[in-house]
Design a protein around this motif. Structure first.
Motif, PDB file in Angstrom:
ATOM      1  N   ASP A   1      -1.940   1.227   8.033  1.00 24.51           N
ATOM      2  CA  ASP A   1      -1.391   0.938   7.039  1.00 24.51           C
ATOM      3  C   ASP A   1       0.057   1.346   7.390  1.00 24.51           C
ATOM      4  OD1 ASP A   1      -3.671   0.512   5.619  1.00 24.51           O
ATOM      5  OD2 ASP A   1      -3.590   1.964   4.396  1.00 24.51           O
ATOM      6  N   PHE A   2       0.788   0.442   6.767  1.00 25.11           N
ATOM      7  CA  PHE A   2       2.404   0.467   7.208  1.00 25.11           C
ATOM      8  C   PHE A   2       2.981   1.352   5.926  1.00 25.11           C
ATOM      9  CE2 PHE A   2       6.682  -2.109   6.745  1.00 25.11           C
ATOM     10  CZ  PHE A   2       7.416  -1.203   7.708  1.00 25.11           C
TER      11      PHE A   2
ATOM     12  N   ASN B   1       3.095   2.660   1.021  1.00 24.37           N
ATOM     13  CA  ASN B   1       2.319   2.192   1.781  1.00 24.37           C
ATOM     14  C   ASN B   1       1.609   0.874   1.568  1.00 24.37           C
ATOM     15  OD1 ASN B   1      -0.342   2.185   3.270  1.00 24.37           O
ATOM     16  ND2 ASN B   1      -1.649   2.853   1.622  1.00 24.37           N
ATOM     17  N   GLN B   2       1.695   0.192   2.613  1.00 20.90           N
ATOM     18  CA  GLN B   2       1.473  -1.407   2.532  1.00 20.90           C
ATOM     19  C   GLN B   2       0.435  -1.704   3.663  1.00 20.90           C
ATOM     20  OE1 GLN B   2       4.841  -3.563   0.292  1.00 20.90           O
ATOM     21  NE2 GLN B   2       5.697  -2.468   2.257  1.00 20.90           N
TER      22      GLN B   2
ATOM     23  N   VAL C   1      10.893  -3.359   0.276  1.00 17.49           N
ATOM     24  CA  VAL C   1      10.279  -3.303   1.368  1.00 17.49           C
ATOM     25  C   VAL C   1       9.247  -4.304   1.747  1.00 17.49           C
ATOM     26  CG1 VAL C   1       9.068  -2.093   3.316  1.00 17.49           C
ATOM     27  CG2 VAL C   1      10.892  -0.806   1.824  1.00 17.49           C
ATOM     28  N   LYS C   2       9.324  -5.380   2.413  1.00 25.10           N
ATOM     29  CA  LYS C   2       8.382  -6.352   2.526  1.00 25.10           C
ATOM     30  C   LYS C   2       7.010  -5.738   3.368  1.00 25.10           C
ATOM     31  CE  LYS C   2      11.324  -9.422   4.414  1.00 25.10           C
ATOM     32  NZ  LYS C   2      11.517 -10.694   5.142  1.00 25.10           N
ATOM     33  N   PRO C   3       5.802  -6.250   3.115  1.00 25.33           N
ATOM     34  CA  PRO C   3       4.682  -5.775   3.693  1.00 25.33           C
ATOM     35  C   PRO C   3       4.564  -6.608   4.997  1.00 25.33           C
ATOM     36  CG  PRO C   3       3.952  -7.598   1.941  1.00 25.33           C
ATOM     37  CD  PRO C   3       5.455  -7.284   1.844  1.00 25.33           C
ATOM     38  N   VAL C   4       5.411  -6.394   6.033  1.00 24.24           N
ATOM     39  CA  VAL C   4       5.542  -6.909   7.071  1.00 24.24           C
ATOM     40  C   VAL C   4       6.417  -6.315   8.160  1.00 24.24           C
ATOM     41  CG1 VAL C   4       7.443  -8.533   6.592  1.00 24.24           C
ATOM     42  CG2 VAL C   4       5.846  -9.295   8.231  1.00 24.24           C
ATOM     43  N   TYR C   5       6.076  -6.085   9.423  1.00 22.20           N
ATOM     44  CA  TYR C   5       6.905  -5.216  10.291  1.00 22.20           C
ATOM     45  C   TYR C   5       8.171  -5.724  10.701  1.00 22.20           C
ATOM     46  CZ  TYR C   5       4.070  -1.401  11.351  1.00 22.20           C
ATOM     47  OH  TYR C   5       3.458  -0.107  11.110  1.00 22.20           O
TER      48      TYR C   5
ATOM     49  N   ARG D   1       3.015  -4.143  -2.400  1.00 23.82           N
ATOM     50  CA  ARG D   1       3.828  -3.284  -2.283  1.00 23.82           C
ATOM     51  C   ARG D   1       3.615  -2.250  -3.436  1.00 23.82           C
ATOM     52  NH1 ARG D   1       8.756  -2.042  -5.098  1.00 23.82           N
ATOM     53  NH2 ARG D   1      10.379  -1.149  -3.525  1.00 23.82           N
ATOM     54  N   ARG D   2       3.070  -1.135  -2.831  1.00 17.16           N
ATOM     55  CA  ARG D   2       2.501  -0.050  -3.547  1.00 17.16           C
ATOM     56  C   ARG D   2       3.212   1.398  -3.257  1.00 17.16           C
ATOM     57  NH1 ARG D   2       1.668  -3.849  -6.030  1.00 17.16           N
ATOM     58  NH2 ARG D   2      -0.509  -4.480  -6.806  1.00 17.16           N
ATOM     59  N   LEU D   3       3.496   2.228  -4.177  1.00 17.49           N
ATOM     60  CA  LEU D   3       3.725   3.571  -3.755  1.00 17.49           C
ATOM     61  C   LEU D   3       2.447   4.462  -3.312  1.00 17.49           C
ATOM     62  CD1 LEU D   3       6.474   4.814  -6.454  1.00 17.49           C
ATOM     63  CD2 LEU D   3       6.821   3.891  -4.015  1.00 17.49           C
ATOM     64  N   LEU D   4       2.628   5.291  -2.396  1.00 20.34           N
ATOM     65  CA  LEU D   4       1.515   6.117  -1.864  1.00 20.34           C
ATOM     66  C   LEU D   4       0.976   7.046  -2.975  1.00 20.34           C
ATOM     67  CD1 LEU D   4      -0.802   5.984   0.534  1.00 20.34           C
ATOM     68  CD2 LEU D   4       0.958   7.536   1.531  1.00 20.34           C
ATOM     69  N   GLY D   5       0.008   7.125  -3.592  1.00 15.27           N
ATOM     70  CA  GLY D   5      -0.381   8.283  -4.500  1.00 15.27           C
ATOM     71  C   GLY D   5      -1.625   8.921  -4.078  1.00 15.27           C
ATOM     72  N   LEU D   6      -1.192  10.142  -3.448  1.00 17.12           N
ATOM     73  CA  LEU D   6      -2.403  10.840  -2.650  1.00 17.12           C
ATOM     74  C   LEU D   6      -2.161  12.384  -2.875  1.00 17.12           C
ATOM     75  CD1 LEU D   6      -1.634   9.451   1.048  1.00 17.12           C
ATOM     76  CD2 LEU D   6      -3.496   8.873  -0.611  1.00 17.12           C
ATOM     77  N   SER D   7      -3.511  12.979  -2.886  1.00 10.71           N
ATOM     78  CA  SER D   7      -3.535  14.775  -3.023  1.00 10.71           C
ATOM     79  C   SER D   7      -3.961  15.114  -1.622  1.00 10.71           C
ATOM     80  CB  SER D   7      -4.063  14.881  -4.339  1.00 10.71           C
ATOM     81  OG  SER D   7      -5.396  14.568  -4.110  1.00 10.71           O
ATOM     82  N   MET D   8      -3.177  14.841  -0.845  1.00  8.58           N
ATOM     83  CA  MET D   8      -3.843  15.392   0.500  1.00  8.58           C
ATOM     84  C   MET D   8      -3.653  16.634   0.631  1.00  8.58           C
ATOM     85  SD  MET D   8      -2.180  12.433   3.137  1.00  8.58           S
ATOM     86  CE  MET D   8      -3.012  13.341   4.527  1.00  8.58           C
TER      87      MET D   8
END
Length: 617
Positions: free
Chosen positions: A584-585, A349-350, A598-602, A52-59
């Protein structure tokens, strides 16, 4: 014998006991839009999956016109890859995820009661009765009204829930569940051993005919009440994933026996469980509204209500999320990330244990022929999908498992992108290209029916099927693509009456599993293997059955991995399916939502939603 229990702080513990008995496509794609095989480790195993991680991006800015004839399926056969329409750099190579908020030191906030959490869901639930739910979208819509006997937590471990502890005999054939004594159903009737016995025996009742009937008839011998709060379950045959498969998902969610007996087949219209939220109303294609259960045994929920809005259109979900009309969306796609983050929305993003592939109907039409299946597999450019559709948020699938996970093997080959070889295979099989570009053999045109749906999650099922359609047409296969609503799609997917080819994905609820039901007898079998009546695939079906039997009875996790590898090799040799990608979810959450896990599962994605609260403006 193993006992699993919860100590006063809610932490799972184990103590060794003495042994006991033991989804039309145009030639150019203009925009990007977009079952479950639950299984796994025997109870005593515990493998942490802290993803379980936050998405850190510089898109760089990403528009909506992300898919075009540049994608492999749309290129001329044999052409070299050309530049993508998406920017290079970070847009195609996501930066590492930053730590999740729950793992980052922060000033403590005081939870507040009140407010309504709004979740966007891509489909109507197929039922509000959990015993008829065996799909991802339904579970994420309505499981909040129920509790399972055993729960899958945010690390994908099993933990006690309505069963506050359980024991398993050394031979794995008997489970003794010790139930909580402080639980009542929403109709104020008691939850006890008799209620559990009613719920579990309901699974094998022919008249009720739940979606778990085959499993219970196959594996469960008896359910016995030991005392008011103790239940003993005896199996017919060893099934090491029994608690995860049948006690933690739909069949393990408890409904009120009194309400079920009173309402009969109408129970799903007035569902009653033990969960943190109670049913209020369901309006088809609009919403499901649940209100707080003030008497919830796990503590009074902070939210007044929980509303699940049915929004099939992925782009509409994103607009509603940005506008604040939706708090949570499970259908964020790569193209949305930068835009959402710029508005203050967190994108989690998981990587999840979800696999995707091209399903072939092995029992009907031209896909009964190995050469046709192999040619289709070679026609699709997986790297282009990862690069141009997923923008790097995913990977090509090797044997159905992401790299670094237990069932990943480097020596399992990936189906390459080689349309020229695909053409040669069909030529050698006697399929000759006619002037109109379609192959013919003995007067029969080579045509496949492609089943599609409007479902949009991390990827668009419709888009993926269009990519497959364009790819196979380029090697001389005629196609007909039919798009169905999700529920109807699932019915036809299982029945296999019309379709020959479809994009499909399934979800597992543990890291060391593969979300693909190759088992010919599985409820969500992916290729109609069990219906094959002639040729070498009859023997292959028996081989697969036997391997699954051994795998379901094997206590050693490494031996289960080795057995699965045998299935992976059979898949490759006989092209039973063609693995595609893992995505990636991506989950969008508005900043006013607090303590959402949020669990890493659908399936059944939110964990302990009764502790989630809203910051009031």
């Amino acid at each position: 014998m193993q006992r699993v229990s919860r100590n006063p702080d809610g932490v799972e513990g184990r103590h060794t006991l003495r042994p006991r008995r033991m989804k039309m496509a145009k030639k150019t794609l203009r925009s990007l839009g977009t079952e479950r095989s639950m299984s796994l480790a025997v109870l005593p195993l515990r493998q942490r999956l802290n993803r379980r991680r936050l998405l850190g991006l510089s898109m760089a800015a990403v528009g909506t016109a992300l898919v075009s004839p540049l994608i492999g399926a749309c290129r001329g056969a044999g052409e070299a890859p050309t530049a993508t329409t998406a920017p290079s750099g970070p847009a195609t190579t996501p930066a590492p995820a930053s730590p999740a908020a729950a793992e980052t030191p922060a000033v403590a906030e005081t939870a507040r009661y009140g407010g309504e959490l709004v979740i966007a869901n891509e489909q109507n639930p197929v039922s509000l009765d959990p015993h008829f739910v065996r799909d991802v979208g339904s579970s994420r819509a309505m499981f909040y009204m129920y509790d399972p006997l055993i729960k899958v937590n945010q690390d994908l471990d099993l933990e006690p829930w309505l069963a506050e502890q359980w024991e398993v005999t050394e031979d794995g054939m008997e489970y003794t569940l010790y139930l909580r004594k402080d639980v009542t159903f929403h109709d104020d009737t008691p939850f006890n051993a008799e209620a559990v016995k009613f719920n579990l025996e309901r699974q094998w009742d022919d008249q009720t005919n739940t979606r778990y009937i085959d499993d219970f008839k196959r594996y469960v011998e008896s359910i016995d009440v030991v005392d008011e709060y103790t239940v003993r379950i005896t199996l017919k045959e060893l099934f090491v994933i029994f608690p995860r498969e049948l006690l933690a998902f739909g069949s393990g969610h408890m409904i009120s026996p009194s309400a079920a007996q009173k309402l009969g087949q109408d129970f799903a219209q007035q569902p009653i469980g033990t969960g943190p939220f109670k049913f209020h109303e369901f309006v088809q294609d609009s919403h499901l509204l649940m209100v707080r259960n003030d008497a919830y045994w796990g503590g009074k929920p902070f939210l007044d209500s929980l509303r699940v809005r049915i929004i099939p259109e992925q782009n509409v979900q994103m607009v509603e999320l940005e506008a604040g009309n939706v708090h949570v969306s499970f259908s964020v796609q790569a193209k949305d990330v930068k835009r959402l983050q710029d508005t203050g929305i967190t994108v989690i993003n998981q990587p999840v244990p979800t696999a995707s592939w091209i399903s072939f109907n092995l029992a009907k039409g031209p896909t009964r022929e190995l050469a046709v299946r192999q040619a289709i597999a070679l026609s699709v450019d997986r790297e282009a999908i990862v690069r141009e559709v997923l923008l790097g948020y995913g990977q090509v699938s090797r044997g159905g498992s992401p790299k670094g996970w237990p069932r990943y093997h480097e020596d399992i080959p990936i189906d390459p992108y080689d349309p020229e070889q695909a053409k040669r295979i069909l030529d050698e099989a006697g399929w000759v290209v006619e002037p109109d570009g379609v192959r013919v053999r003995n007067g029969e045109r080579l045509k496949v029916n492609i089943l599609s749906t409007q479902l949009e999650r991390g990827v668009s099922y419709g888009l993926m099927n269009q990519i497959i359609q364009q790819a196979v047409e380029k090697i001389g296969i005629e196609t007909e693509l039919r798009t169905l609503e999700w529920g109807a799609y699932l019915d036809e997917f299982r029945a296999g009456e019309w379709w020959h080819v479809t994009f499909h994905a399934q979800n597992a609820n543990a890291k060391d599993l593969v979300g693909a039901a190759i088992d010919p007898d599985a409820y969500w079998n992916v290729n109609q293997l069990g219906k094959v009546t002639e040729g070498e695939l009859v023997q292959v079906a028996e081989q697969v059955r036997e391997i699954y039997r051994k795998m379901n009875q094997e206590l050693d996790p490494q031996k289960r991995v080795d057995l699965w590898k045998e299935i992976q090799l059979l898949i490759q040799e006989h092209q039973l399916i063609s693995w595609l990608i893992h995505w990636d979810f991506l989950v969008g959450v508005r900043p006013e939502v607090k303590d959402l896990v949020v669990k890493p599962v659908y399936s059944d994605t939110l964990y302990n939603v009764h502790r989630t609260w809203l910051e009031q403006s």
